[in-house]
Design a protein around this motif. Structure first.
Motif, PDB file in Angstrom:
ATOM      1  N   CYS A  53       0.830  -1.210   0.000  1.00 24.31           N
ATOM      2  CA  CYS A  53       0.000   0.000   0.000  1.00 24.31           C
ATOM      3  C   CYS A  53       0.864   1.259   0.000  1.00 24.31           C
ATOM      4  N   ARG A  66      -5.203  -1.754   0.577  1.00 21.41           N
ATOM      5  CA  ARG A  66      -5.668  -1.531   1.954  1.00 21.41           C
ATOM      6  C   ARG A  66      -7.051  -2.145   2.138  1.00 21.41           C
ATOM      7  N   CYS A  85      -1.727   4.078   0.502  1.00 20.60           N
ATOM      8  CA  CYS A  85      -1.113   5.130   1.335  1.00 20.60           C
ATOM      9  C   CYS A  85       0.246   5.471   0.730  1.00 20.60           C
ATOM     10  N   LYS A 104       3.789  -0.556   6.921  1.00 24.59           N
ATOM     11  CA  LYS A 104       2.734   0.411   7.234  1.00 24.59           C
ATOM     12  C   LYS A 104       2.471   0.452   8.729  1.00 24.59           C
ATOM     13  N   GLY A 143       4.818   5.637   7.073  1.00 29.18           N
ATOM     14  CA  GLY A 143       3.476   6.125   6.732  1.00 29.18           C
ATOM     15  C   GLY A 143       2.522   6.048   7.846  1.00 29.18           C
TER      16      GLY A 143
END
Length: 145
Positions: A10, A17, A23, A106, A145
């Motif tokens: 992502c 996601r 993201c 993430k 992120g």
């Protein structure tokens, strides 16, 4: 130079996601485009669809899931533990196969979270299932992120 990292897909701009979005981070996308990183979505590798229900770890964190103490449930109450473990195992396999020296994952995810995960809409200390398995096997994990 070769592939140095695995990264949460992502963050590389893949729409994987839970909500079907991404993201994207430009630094991660650059690592992938330079051939220095391999994007991976542990939840998809485990067999979960995109989009999917939001999931969270209940009874601990990813380390506890791997020990059989905690479980992963979707917001509609389905036990997703085995799929999260399968995705973590597949991610570890790929990381070892390519000789990754690290994983850029993430933040806050029940799979990839490093140091913090969501539990009941609150941030708590802990690791996601994949991050915990990678760390347990000597792969350095870093939150992004």
């Amino acid at each position: 130079m070769g592939i140095e990292f695995i990264v949460s897909a992502c963050l590389a701009g893949l729409n994987c996601r839970h909500d079907g979005a991404n993201c994207e981070l430009s630094d991660i996308k650059t690592l992938v485009s330079e051939g220095r990183a391999l994007p991976i979505c542990p939840e998809q590798l485990g067999g979960l669809p995109t989009p999917r229900s939001i999931c969270e770890i209940v009874g601990g964190d990813g380390r506890d899931v791997l020990e059989g103490i905690a479980k992963v449930f979707s917001q509609d109450g389905m036990d997703m533990t085995e799929l999260f473990i399968k995705g973590a195992q597949q991610t570890l396999y790929l990381a070892q196969l390519i000789g990754a020296r690290g994983a850029l994952l993430k933040q806050k995810s029940p799979s990839c979270g490093c140091g913090q995960i969501f539990r009941r809409k609150l941030l708590v200390a802990g690791y996601g299932v994949t991050a915990a398995l990678l760390k347990k096997n000597g792969i350095q994990v870093e939150p992004m992120g």
